[in-house]
Write an enzyme that holds these catalytic residues in place. Structure first.
Site, short mmCIF file in Angstrom:
data_model
loop_
_atom_site.label_atom_id
_atom_site.label_comp_id
_atom_site.label_asym_id
_atom_site.label_seq_id
_atom_site.Cartn_x
_atom_site.Cartn_y
_atom_site.Cartn_z
CG ASP A 292 51.76 14.04 75.68
OD1 ASP A 292 52.60 14.95 75.73
OD2 ASP A 292 52.00 12.91 75.21
CD GLU A 339 53.24 18.33 73.84
OE1 GLU A 339 53.79 19.14 73.05
OE2 GLU A 339 52.93 17.18 73.52
CG ASP A 392 59.49 13.50 76.23
OD1 ASP A 392 59.70 12.38 76.72
OD2 ASP A 392 58.41 13.80 75.67
#
Length: 491
Positions: A292, A339, A392
């Site tokens: 991430d 990511e 998200d």
């Protein structure tokens, strides 16, 4: 490219807490196995979850109490009962009626049952687990025991001798709190044993587990308490800068995460051992890993600790290439996904491409601008992972109801199927794309609206609580998904 990622696959994004079940959140019980069966029968070969760590009170899996420990709330109590370590009649008021289902007291009772009734091989297995995980488990179990003793206060609020980990105080406390510490170790043993059993079951049915590594760790964690030299802290253990991202698609004021930044000089000097240990733990649990906020390995946004938002800050370089080389030298070519959303520079792209890591493409970001939009499918390479949206984002149905007429027209003009509902068209576009891996959030499989989204970045309430129910997964929807997976050669 790692061979696992060099094949057309379809995946579903669903966190363990979002599984159905009788408790206040999903866990590693029968519904997790039933979900694997659903994936297998649909031809889906990847199950992506959010991080599995032990969360703080807000439930965010991206702010955990350890980079290694599992979340005890995910433990299946039925599993303990079936092994005869816990009586079915055992219960307590603390374990019921709370938003964040507290299972710790039941696991503690199961530990007593384990000590009295477990088979010798189980007890040997527990001892072996404690020895193999000692490099993080010793500090973590003491940290959690002390945290409970001080009413869940952050470690920097503890008495000085605990805050500074004075040797005599630590030694005496390990002896004084031995019972609590052993129970916490058992809790982790149960979590890992249940998770590894689920992973084995999934792998035997051709389903790979896809995990998520938050690039930063929480300040209030055993990692920072026990390894202060790994992080940018002053002599008293306080942060002068915190992590986040500047204003972007998700927030006009940016995101002030509040995590400590890494002391990269120390990590380089020690061969990145802390990071390598972390990767070992994650690779034990997962077949594929996403880093991430990958761009933080090239440069990270440092915000002065006194700033209330992320608007003021600066990009500070990180030794991502050296770190990834160290990980590769220790672990080989592992299946990593970058990511790479947000503010991505040529330097970030160069780092990603040098290690041949697939990046992410989000279809909800693709429309409403010009033909150069990198999220439009005609720009994809095989070596990427495409999503309709992530945890998200809004659900794709919610997103489709919020966009303007120009964007809606753009979607239909580009995809060329005005007879299909827009959210279904995006699911089909993801599966039809050249991306080796297409991942669809479960909400989009179920065609659910905005009230079912998992997280709204920049907010601190109302997140991480979404769950699906089996009745929402009609035979028609399941059949349509299986058909699309076959149609686009993803099984």
């Amino acid at each position: 490219m790692n061979e696992i990622l060099n094949k057309r696959r379809a995946g579903i994004l669903l966190h363990i807490t979002s599984l159905p079940g009788a408790g206040a959140q999903g866990d590693l019980g029968q519904d997790a196995y039933d979900f694997v069966n659903f994936l297998h029968h649909s031809g889906i070969t990847v199950w992506q979850t959010l991080p599995l760590g032990m969360t703080h009170a807000d439930g965010s899996p991206y702010q955990c109490l350890s980079a290694h420990a599992g979340n005890p709330l995910l433990i299946s109590i039925d599993w303990l009962v079936k092994r005869g370590w816990l009586q079915l009649s055992e219960n307590c008021e603390e374990c019921q009626g709370t938003a964040r289902f507290n299972k710790s007291c039941l696991v503690a009772k199961a530990f007593n049952g384990f000590l009295e009734h477990a088979e010798p091989e189980d007890k040997d297995d527990f001892e072996d687990f404690c020895q193999k995980k000692a490099f993080w488990l010793e500090d973590f179990s003491l940290f959690i025991a002390l945290r409970h003793e001080y009413n869940l206060q952050c470690w920097n609020q503890w008495p000085e001798f605990f805050k500074e980990r004075e040797a005599n105080a630590i030694k005496d406390t390990r002896r004084r709190l031995k019972s609590q510490i052993d129970t916490i170790k058992f809790e982790q043993y149960v979590f890992f044993r249940q998770w590894m059993a689920l992973k084995k079951y999934a792998n035997e049915r051709g389903v790979l587990l896809f995990g998520d590594i938050p690039i930063f760790v929480s300040y209030d964690s055993s990692d920072v308490w026990a390894n202060r030299e790994v992080f940018k802290l002053d002599d008293s253990g306080e942060m002068s800068v915190v992590a986040g991202v500047p204003p972007d698609y998700f927030s006009e004021t940016g995101q002030r995460w509040g995590n400590p930044h890494y002391n990269w000089a120390y990590l380089k000097k020690t061969g990145f051992n802390w990071w390598i240990d972390r990767m070992h733990t994650q690779l034990e649990q997962f077949d594929i890993l996403r880093i991430d906020h990958f761009r933080g390995l090239e440069a990270a946004w440092e915000i002065p600790a006194e700033e209330p938002t992320a608007q003021i800050g600066q990009w500070v370089k990180a030794p991502g290439k050296t770190l990834l080389n160290a990980i590769k030298a220790e672990l080989g070519s592992i299946p990593l996904v970058a990511e790479d959303l947000g503010i991505i520079t040529p330097e970030v792209e160069e780092l990603r491409d040098e290690f041949n890591l697939p990046g992410m493409k989000i279809l909800q970001f693709a429309f409403g601008s010009g033909p150069d939009n990198p999220y439009l499918p005609d720009h994809y390479e095989k070596n990427c992972v495409v999503y309709t949206g992530t945890h998200d984002n809004d659900t794709t149905l919610g997103w489709s109801q919020s966009i303007n007429d120009y964007e809606r027209t753009h979607v239909y003009d580009y995809l060329g199927n005005p007879s299909m509902s827009l959210h279904c068209a995006l699911v089909q576009a993801a599966l039809a794309s050249v991306a080796n891996l297409a991942v669809i959030p479960m909400q989009d499989i179920l065609e659910l609206g905005s009230e079912h989204r998992m997280n709204t970045p920049g907010t601190t309430v109302g997140n991480w609580a979404w769950r699906f129910q089996w009745h929402q997964l009609s035979s028609e929807r399941a059949g349509r998904l299986a058909y699309l997976v076959r149609l686009f050669n993803r099984n």
